[in-house]
Write a protein that holds these residues in place. Structure first.
Motif, PDB file in Angstrom:
ATOM      1  N   GLY A 110     -59.567 -48.539 151.489  1.00 21.42           N
ATOM      2  CA  GLY A 110     -60.325 -48.255 152.701  1.00 21.42           C
ATOM      3  C   GLY A 110     -61.780 -48.655 152.554  1.00 21.42           C
ATOM      4  N   GLU A 111     -62.298 -49.347 153.563  1.00 17.91           N
ATOM      5  CA  GLU A 111     -63.688 -49.801 153.544  1.00 17.91           C
ATOM      6  C   GLU A 111     -64.347 -49.486 154.888  1.00 17.91           C
ATOM      7  OE1 GLU A 111     -66.329 -53.895 153.047  1.00 17.91           O
ATOM      8  OE2 GLU A 111     -64.145 -53.990 152.977  1.00 17.91           O
ATOM      9  N   SER A 112     -65.412 -48.718 154.859  1.00 20.03           N
ATOM     10  CA  SER A 112     -66.182 -48.453 156.064  1.00 20.03           C
ATOM     11  C   SER A 112     -67.141 -49.614 156.294  1.00 20.03           C
ATOM     12  CB  SER A 112     -66.968 -47.145 155.922  1.00 20.03           C
ATOM     13  OG  SER A 112     -67.803 -46.942 157.039  1.00 20.03           O
ATOM     14  N   ILE A 113     -66.954 -50.343 157.398  1.00 21.03           N
ATOM     15  CA  ILE A 113     -67.829 -51.488 157.657  1.00 21.03           C
ATOM     16  C   ILE A 113     -68.976 -51.131 158.598  1.00 21.03           C
ATOM     17  CG2 ILE A 113     -65.930 -53.091 157.221  1.00 21.03           C
ATOM     18  CD1 ILE A 113     -65.949 -53.666 160.269  1.00 21.03           C
ATOM     19  N   ASP A 114     -68.898 -49.953 159.231  1.00 15.23           N
ATOM     20  CA  ASP A 114     -69.990 -49.486 160.091  1.00 15.23           C
ATOM     21  C   ASP A 114     -69.833 -47.980 160.251  1.00 15.23           C
ATOM     22  OD1 ASP A 114     -71.989 -49.068 161.947  1.00 15.23           O
ATOM     23  OD2 ASP A 114     -71.367 -50.671 163.305  1.00 15.23           O
ATOM     24  N   ASP A 115     -70.854 -47.228 159.890  1.00 15.39           N
ATOM     25  CA  ASP A 115     -70.790 -45.770 160.024  1.00 15.39           C
ATOM     26  C   ASP A 115     -71.826 -45.239 161.008  1.00 15.39           C
ATOM     27  OD1 ASP A 115     -73.120 -46.101 158.610  1.00 15.39           O
ATOM     28  OD2 ASP A 115     -72.475 -44.974 156.839  1.00 15.39           O
ATOM     29  N   LYS A 116     -72.240 -46.114 161.935  1.00 15.55           N
ATOM     30  CA  LYS A 116     -73.262 -45.710 162.902  1.00 15.55           C
ATOM     31  C   LYS A 116     -72.885 -46.075 164.336  1.00 15.55           C
ATOM     32  CE  LYS A 116     -77.204 -45.875 159.706  1.00 15.55           C
ATOM     33  NZ  LYS A 116     -76.396 -46.060 158.482  1.00 15.55           N
ATOM     34  N   ILE A 117     -71.595 -46.176 164.644  1.00 17.05           N
ATOM     35  CA  ILE A 117     -71.213 -46.464 166.009  1.00 17.05           C
ATOM     36  C   ILE A 117     -71.345 -45.198 166.861  1.00 17.05           C
ATOM     37  CG2 ILE A 117     -69.626 -48.231 165.184  1.00 17.05           C
ATOM     38  CD1 ILE A 117     -67.313 -46.390 166.041  1.00 17.05           C
ATOM     39  N   SER A 118     -71.313 -45.356 168.169  1.00 19.29           N
ATOM     40  CA  SER A 118     -71.461 -44.203 169.063  1.00 19.29           C
ATOM     41  C   SER A 118     -70.120 -43.525 169.341  1.00 19.29           C
ATOM     42  CB  SER A 118     -72.110 -44.637 170.373  1.00 19.29           C
ATOM     43  OG  SER A 118     -73.435 -45.081 170.157  1.00 19.29           O
ATOM     44  N   ILE A 119     -69.158 -44.299 169.855  1.00 20.04           N
ATOM     45  CA  ILE A 119     -67.849 -43.735 170.186  1.00 20.04           C
ATOM     46  C   ILE A 119     -66.712 -44.624 169.682  1.00 20.04           C
ATOM     47  CG2 ILE A 119     -66.273 -43.190 172.090  1.00 20.04           C
ATOM     48  CD1 ILE A 119     -68.603 -42.037 173.618  1.00 20.04           C
ATOM     49  N   GLY A 120     -66.817 -45.927 169.853  1.00 20.34           N
ATOM     50  CA  GLY A 120     -65.744 -46.817 169.410  1.00 20.34           C
ATOM     51  C   GLY A 120     -64.549 -46.776 170.331  1.00 20.34           C
ATOM     52  N   TYR A 121     -64.789 -46.966 171.631  1.00 21.56           N
ATOM     53  CA  TYR A 121     -63.728 -46.843 172.631  1.00 21.56           C
ATOM     54  C   TYR A 121     -62.543 -47.776 172.367  1.00 21.56           C
ATOM     55  CZ  TYR A 121     -66.494 -44.015 175.922  1.00 21.56           C
ATOM     56  OH  TYR A 121     -67.201 -43.014 176.539  1.00 21.56           O
ATOM     57  N   GLY A 122     -62.807 -49.048 172.034  1.00 16.67           N
ATOM     58  CA  GLY A 122     -61.709 -49.995 171.923  1.00 16.67           C
ATOM     59  C   GLY A 122     -61.983 -51.078 170.905  1.00 16.67           C
ATOM     60  N   LEU A 123     -60.910 -51.522 170.238  1.00 23.27           N
ATOM     61  CA  LEU A 123     -60.989 -52.567 169.223  1.00 23.27           C
ATOM     62  C   LEU A 123     -60.202 -53.804 169.657  1.00 23.27           C
ATOM     63  CD1 LEU A 123     -60.326 -50.365 166.074  1.00 23.27           C
ATOM     64  CD2 LEU A 123     -62.416 -51.699 166.437  1.00 23.27           C
ATOM     65  N   ALA A 124     -60.624 -54.947 169.161  1.00 22.91           N
ATOM     66  CA  ALA A 124     -59.878 -56.191 169.310  1.00 22.91           C
ATOM     67  C   ALA A 124     -60.164 -57.040 168.079  1.00 22.91           C
ATOM     68  CB  ALA A 124     -60.274 -56.932 170.582  1.00 22.91           C
ATOM     69  N   THR A 125     -59.326 -58.035 167.836  1.00 20.22           N
ATOM     70  CA  THR A 125     -59.556 -58.953 166.719  1.00 20.22           C
ATOM     71  C   THR A 125     -59.341 -60.390 167.183  1.00 20.22           C
ATOM     72  OG1 THR A 125     -57.248 -58.801 165.975  1.00 20.22           O
ATOM     73  CG2 THR A 125     -58.837 -57.267 164.979  1.00 20.22           C
ATOM     74  N   GLY A 126     -59.902 -61.312 166.436  1.00 18.70           N
ATOM     75  CA  GLY A 126     -59.744 -62.732 166.718  1.00 18.70           C
ATOM     76  C   GLY A 126     -60.889 -63.501 166.099  1.00 18.70           C
ATOM     77  N   ASP A 127     -60.761 -64.806 166.092  1.00 19.41           N
ATOM     78  CA  ASP A 127     -61.803 -65.665 165.534  1.00 19.41           C
ATOM     79  C   ASP A 127     -62.877 -65.875 166.597  1.00 19.41           C
ATOM     80  OD1 ASP A 127     -63.363 -67.540 164.284  1.00 19.41           O
ATOM     81  OD2 ASP A 127     -61.718 -68.868 163.734  1.00 19.41           O
ATOM     82  N   VAL A 128     -64.018 -65.287 166.395  1.00 19.77           N
ATOM     83  CA  VAL A 128     -65.091 -65.367 167.388  1.00 19.77           C
ATOM     84  C   VAL A 128     -65.868 -66.670 167.262  1.00 19.77           C
ATOM     85  CG1 VAL A 128     -67.227 -64.301 168.234  1.00 19.77           C
ATOM     86  CG2 VAL A 128     -65.306 -62.860 167.530  1.00 19.77           C
ATOM     87  N   ASP A 129     -66.171 -67.075 166.033  1.00 23.67           N
ATOM     88  CA  ASP A 129     -67.076 -68.207 165.835  1.00 23.67           C
ATOM     89  C   ASP A 129     -66.386 -69.483 165.384  1.00 23.67           C
ATOM     90  OD1 ASP A 129     -66.375 -67.199 163.388  1.00 23.67           O
ATOM     91  OD2 ASP A 129     -68.414 -67.093 162.586  1.00 23.67           O
ATOM     92  N   GLY A 130     -65.061 -69.503 165.301  1.00 22.77           N
ATOM     93  CA  GLY A 130     -64.342 -70.737 164.988  1.00 22.77           C
ATOM     94  C   GLY A 130     -64.365 -71.132 163.533  1.00 22.77           C
ATOM     95  N   ASP A 131     -64.601 -70.174 162.623  1.00 21.21           N
ATOM     96  CA  ASP A 131     -64.618 -70.516 161.196  1.00 21.21           C
ATOM     97  C   ASP A 131     -63.266 -70.326 160.528  1.00 21.21           C
ATOM     98  OD1 ASP A 131     -64.414 -67.775 161.095  1.00 21.21           O
ATOM     99  OD2 ASP A 131     -66.164 -67.457 159.813  1.00 21.21           O
ATOM    100  N   GLY A 132     -62.240 -70.008 161.317  1.00 20.15           N
ATOM    101  CA  GLY A 132     -60.902 -69.855 160.769  1.00 20.15           C
ATOM    102  C   GLY A 132     -60.581 -68.477 160.237  1.00 20.15           C
ATOM    103  N   LYS A 133     -61.519 -67.537 160.322  1.00 20.92           N
ATOM    104  CA  LYS A 133     -61.292 -66.169 159.845  1.00 20.92           C
ATOM    105  C   LYS A 133     -61.242 -65.198 161.024  1.00 20.92           C
ATOM    106  CE  LYS A 133     -64.806 -66.372 156.869  1.00 20.92           C
ATOM    107  NZ  LYS A 133     -65.101 -67.791 156.666  1.00 20.92           N
ATOM    108  N   THR A 134     -60.442 -64.153 160.876  1.00 26.31           N
ATOM    109  CA  THR A 134     -60.267 -63.160 161.935  1.00 26.31           C
ATOM    110  C   THR A 134     -61.402 -62.147 161.899  1.00 26.31           C
ATOM    111  OG1 THR A 134     -57.861 -63.392 161.865  1.00 26.31           O
ATOM    112  CG2 THR A 134     -58.743 -61.392 162.881  1.00 26.31           C
ATOM    113  N   ASP A 135     -62.133 -62.067 162.993  1.00 24.89           N
ATOM    114  CA  ASP A 135     -63.248 -61.141 163.119  1.00 24.89           C
ATOM    115  C   ASP A 135     -62.805 -59.877 163.867  1.00 24.89           C
ATOM    116  OD1 ASP A 135     -65.186 -63.108 162.014  1.00 24.89           O
ATOM    117  OD2 ASP A 135     -64.760 -64.170 163.890  1.00 24.89           O
ATOM    118  N   ILE A 136     -63.673 -58.878 163.893  1.00 21.23           N
ATOM    119  CA  ILE A 136     -63.408 -57.612 164.566  1.00 21.23           C
ATOM    120  C   ILE A 136     -64.375 -57.462 165.735  1.00 21.23           C
ATOM    121  CG2 ILE A 136     -63.399 -55.097 164.329  1.00 21.23           C
ATOM    122  CD1 ILE A 136     -62.835 -55.536 161.324  1.00 21.23           C
ATOM    123  N   LEU A 137     -63.850 -57.060 166.894  1.00 15.69           N
ATOM    124  CA  LEU A 137     -64.679 -56.808 168.076  1.00 15.69           C
ATOM    125  C   LEU A 137     -64.539 -55.352 168.475  1.00 15.69           C
ATOM    126  CD1 LEU A 137     -62.993 -59.760 168.609  1.00 15.69           C
ATOM    127  CD2 LEU A 137     -64.861 -59.939 170.259  1.00 15.69           C
TER     128      LEU A 137
END
Length: 389
Positions: free
Chosen positions: A26-53
């Motif tokens: 388990g890895e916490s990548i952000d511990d300062k969000i407000s609520i975190g209503y919804g998550l999505a994943t996909g390659d945002v910047d086209g570098d071939g890696k899956t990012d988190i939205l």
């Protein structure tokens, strides 16, 4: 970064008595969000890696995948203060084949206001700049009151639509009144232009989530969960319409996902009722309650995390239950009928009041990891799947 080791022993399927051990880190990548209503994943910047939205209270953000577990995830804001009220949902998918996701979001979260369109609900398509690390341009689309969930759905001809589901029908009070209208947008060539749409009369009076039923990339329909149960809607030659088929009837359902038992056998997992206490599996003529120890169950996914040839169920809840716990659990099936499941703790040390979760292979090793957002705990946690092959 907070990291810890999670050990999960999972039974193999089809009556086999041998066992395998799957390890999650388990890895916490952000511990300062407000609520975190919804998550999505996909390659945002086209570098071939899956990012988190993430759709957070006032910001839409994405976390750039560093490509290795020890490195930091860089957080970028792509939209903020879209409405006076909160953001509430997000949909991300590569719909044009360029290797980068398109992003739509829902905002104006005001569930108690069901009459005034100016004070409740909003839908935006976000136009990316050339540098996707900068702010994106919001294009406001048609909306109904109490916009709550959205997904990109792929039609039989390979084109995509944006399906958006409100919580209430217009003018409803306490889930009584007009039926909820699902909005189904066609994607224009000029995405800054006019988005045509149809309104699908669901005849359901309070909905919570929905599941596009895709098999081998083909959309079979959409199952909508709400106050009256789960109803299936089909997309035919004349557009979207009800199939007059209820997967679940006369039982309130908040979350719904579909999974595979292997050998072309499917199951449906639900959290009942809305913001409910029970995780339930439907398979053939069976209804099996896996646990009734939740409080405000709010996150659900079905996927094969262990390479068993069948799916496991991951679910999360956001309020402390009778013994004061919030968290995430994973359920592993051990019979071909989908009636026998074993529960395991996925999140023992890093506490999370789970608002949403989603599976994705973030490190490219062929195994699905789990991303979860915490409401009261204000965190985004990645559970890295370390399954031994």
């Amino acid at each position: 970064m907070k990291r810890h080791l999670l050990i999960l022993t999972a039974l193999l399927i089809a009556g086999k008595t041998s066992a395998q051990t799957a390890t999650f880190i388990g890895e916490s990548i952000d511990d300062k969000i407000s609520i975190g209503y919804g998550l999505a994943t996909g390659d945002v910047d086209g570098d071939g890696k899956t990012d988190i939205l993430l759709a957070d209270k006032k910001e839409i953000v994405w976390y750039k995948n560093p490509g290795k577990k020890e490195a930091s995830w860089t957080r970028y804001v792509i939209a903020k203060d879209l409405t006076e009220q909160d953001n509430v949902c997000i949909a991300a998918r590569d719909i044009d084949g360029d290797g980068k996701v398109e992003v739509a979001v829902g905002a104006g979260w005001n569930p108690s206001e069901t009459k005034n369109l100016k004070q409740s609900g909003a839908v935006f398509y976000l136009v990316p700049p050339q540098d996707r690390m900068q702010l994106w341009e919001p294009v406001k689309l048609h909306h109904e009151v109490t916009i709550h969930r959205m997904q990109w759905v792929k039609r039989a001809d390979g084109t995509f639509q944006l399906a958006v589901l409100p919580l209430h029908g217009e003018g409803n009070v306490g889930g009584e009144g007009a039926g909820v209208k699902m909005i189904v947008f066609d994607v224009p060539e000029d995405k800054k232009g006019i988005w045509g749409y149809d309104l699908l009369e669901t005849n359901m009076h309070m909905t919570h989530n929905f599941q596009p039923m895709e098999v081998s990339g083909k959309l079979l329909g959409v199952s909508v969960a709400g106050k009256e149960g789960v109803q299936v809607f089909m997309n035919g030659a004349d557009g979207w319409a009800t199939s007059n088929q209820w997967m679940v009837a006369d039982k309130g359902v908040g979350e719904i996902r579909s999974g595979s038992l292997g050998k072309n056998q499917l199951f449906t997992a639900t959290i009942e009722p809305m913001h409910g206490t029970s995780l339930v599996v439907y398979s053939k003529d069976n209804r099996t309650v896996l646990t009734d120890k939740l409080k405000e169950g709010h996150a659900l996914a079905c996927a094969d995390f262990f390479g068993q040839g069948r799916d496991q169920i991951v679910m999360g809840w956001r309020n402390p239950n009778a013994i004061g716990e919030t968290g995430v659990r994973i359920f592993v099936g051990s019979d071909p009928e989908g009636k026998k499941w074993q529960e395991y703790v996925l999140d023992e040390k890093s506490k999370i009041a789970c608002e949403d979760l989603i599976p994705a292979d973030l490190d490219g090793d062929g195994d699905l990891d789990i991303i979860a957002s915490g409401r009261a705990t204000h965190n985004v946690v990645v559970y890295w799947n370390q399954r031994k092959k």
